[in-house]
Design a protein around this motif. Structure first.
Motif, PDB file in Angstrom:
ATOM      1  N   GLY A   1     -21.822  -7.308  27.278  1.00 19.18           N
ATOM      2  CA  GLY A   1     -21.575  -8.454  28.145  1.00 19.18           C
ATOM      3  C   GLY A   1     -20.404  -8.240  29.092  1.00 19.18           C
ATOM      4  N   GLU A   2     -19.651  -7.182  28.898  1.00 19.29           N
ATOM      5  CA  GLU A   2     -18.498  -6.924  29.769  1.00 19.29           C
ATOM      6  C   GLU A   2     -18.880  -5.933  30.864  1.00 19.29           C
ATOM      7  OE1 GLU A   2     -15.095  -7.811  26.381  1.00 19.29           O
ATOM      8  OE2 GLU A   2     -15.610  -5.730  26.830  1.00 19.29           O
ATOM      9  N   GLN A   3     -18.253  -6.076  32.019  1.00 18.91           N
ATOM     10  CA  GLN A   3     -18.598  -5.213  33.142  1.00 18.91           C
ATOM     11  C   GLN A   3     -17.384  -4.885  34.001  1.00 18.91           C
ATOM     12  OE1 GLN A   3     -21.524  -7.921  34.976  1.00 18.91           O
ATOM     13  NE2 GLN A   3     -20.142  -8.088  36.724  1.00 18.91           N
TER      14      GLN A   3
ATOM     15  N   ARG B   1     -24.479  -3.244  27.855  1.00 21.00           N
ATOM     16  CA  ARG B   1     -25.533  -4.065  27.247  1.00 21.00           C
ATOM     17  C   ARG B   1     -25.500  -3.951  25.728  1.00 21.00           C
ATOM     18  NH1 ARG B   1     -28.224  -7.562  30.792  1.00 21.00           N
ATOM     19  NH2 ARG B   1     -28.814  -6.470  32.692  1.00 21.00           N
TER      20      ARG B   1
ATOM     21  N   SER C   1     -26.068  -1.067  31.942  1.00 22.21           N
ATOM     22  CA  SER C   1     -26.804  -1.297  33.189  1.00 22.21           C
ATOM     23  C   SER C   1     -25.889  -0.957  34.349  1.00 22.21           C
ATOM     24  CB  SER C   1     -27.230  -2.762  33.316  1.00 22.21           C
ATOM     25  OG  SER C   1     -28.230  -3.094  32.376  1.00 22.21           O
TER      26      SER C   1
ATOM     27  N   ARG D   1     -22.310  -2.576  33.520  1.00 22.00           N
ATOM     28  CA  ARG D   1     -22.358  -3.701  32.586  1.00 22.00           C
ATOM     29  C   ARG D   1     -22.834  -3.187  31.233  1.00 22.00           C
ATOM     30  NH1 ARG D   1     -22.332  -9.278  32.585  1.00 22.00           N
ATOM     31  NH2 ARG D   1     -23.355 -10.127  30.745  1.00 22.00           N
TER      32      ARG D   1
ATOM     33  N   THR E   1     -21.349  -1.171  39.665  1.00 23.92           N
ATOM     34  CA  THR E   1     -20.941  -2.102  38.616  1.00 23.92           C
ATOM     35  C   THR E   1     -21.582  -1.655  37.320  1.00 23.92           C
ATOM     36  OG1 THR E   1     -20.837  -3.910  40.220  1.00 23.92           O
ATOM     37  CG2 THR E   1     -20.993  -4.519  37.883  1.00 23.92           C
TER      38      THR E   1
END
Lengths: 182, 182
Positions: free
Chosen positions: A132-134, A93, A155, A91, A89
């Motif tokens: 904020g999107e992943q 940041r 991340s 993400r 995943t």
């Protein structure tokens, strides 16, 4: 092959980006940021900077730093023994990253494939990630990614990481970095 | 039981802390921050605010928010079926957190056990985590934690999370939050 000076300079640049974004590292982590040049000897164009926070037999977490327009080249995480292959995943940041995976090719992708390497990139289903999107990449799925004009911090949460088994579309690539003695 | 207003106010406070620390959330994540009051009806004292980024059958990643001196009460993650029990890595991103696990009790611990609940806390091996520091808790190990005077933001990387199986030392605790209708 990276020189020791290149490694030190690239580490310093990545550490500064993380600091600017407010991501705290210990001194030991800062001094050991992994610089992946994928053996292509042009790390600012095709490369990735990594802090591995944890990698055990159940899960893994890393922070990835990408300089402006830096590209992590196309690869997949194959099954290894009883493991299905790494699932991950991403993400975002900070900054912007374009991720490309298998599936319907996006017309007019926003990333620019490193010149001369066009034949090594084969999947073009574009996912844009802003802070904020992943997105979760299934195991054994071809993918590559490139940061926007300011770079990106991403991340990565995943199952166990076994980088040495990654399969790259470019046969010249060596995932485990080699550093010159001098 | 939490009222809807308490949930909204607590979410708002947690979202503001994350924003101040530079951790980006989507609007949907912000509106769905999980407020755990553990059924004790005193969430600012014994409680936890969570953003679950990803929880699949292989790994899990969350952001934890703790208000000043807020305590997550003592519990463990037992084996579930073929799973050994959740293993988790806490990485402090901001503030300070004291984590207590099984082992040699630390003399004069820095956390203050919520008054009246002293009997519900039984492990006192103290690990202090400041930004950039992390600790991995083995499966099925009793642990609890409390933020310092300014609160804390902690990233949790772990194996699959099955909160409903957590075993708390305080038999009054209900892990799954209940929210009043009115």
């Amino acid at each position: 092959m990276l020189t020791r000076k290149q490694v030190a300079d690239t580490r310093h640049r990545a550490a500064r980006m993380l600091e600017n974004v407010g991501i705290a590292l210990t001194p030991n982590e800062r001094e050991n940021i992994e610089i992946a040049d994928f053996g292509l000897d042009d790390v600012e164009r095709t490369g990735l900077e990594l802090v591995v926070y944890e990698n055990n037999d159940r899960y893994c977490a890393k922070e990835l730093v990408l300089f402006p327009r830096q590209t992590c080249p196309e690869h997949r995480h194959p099954p290894v023994g009883t493991d299905l292959g790494k699932q991950e995943t991403f993400r975002c940041r900070w900054g912007k990253v374009w991720l490309y995976v298998e599936g319907e090719p996006t017309a007019n992708i926003k990333a620019v494939i490193p010149r001369g390497d066009e034949a090594r990139y084969t999947v073009f289903n574009e996912i844009e990630l802003n802070p904020g999107e992943q997105y979760t990449i299934p195991p054994n799925t071809l993918h590559w990614f490139q940061a926007g004009d300011e770079g990106a911090v991403v991340s990565e949460f995943s199952s166990t990481s076994t980088d040495e088994h990654d399969i790259f579309s470019d046969p010249r690539i060596r995932r485990i970095p080699e550093i010159a003695d001098e």
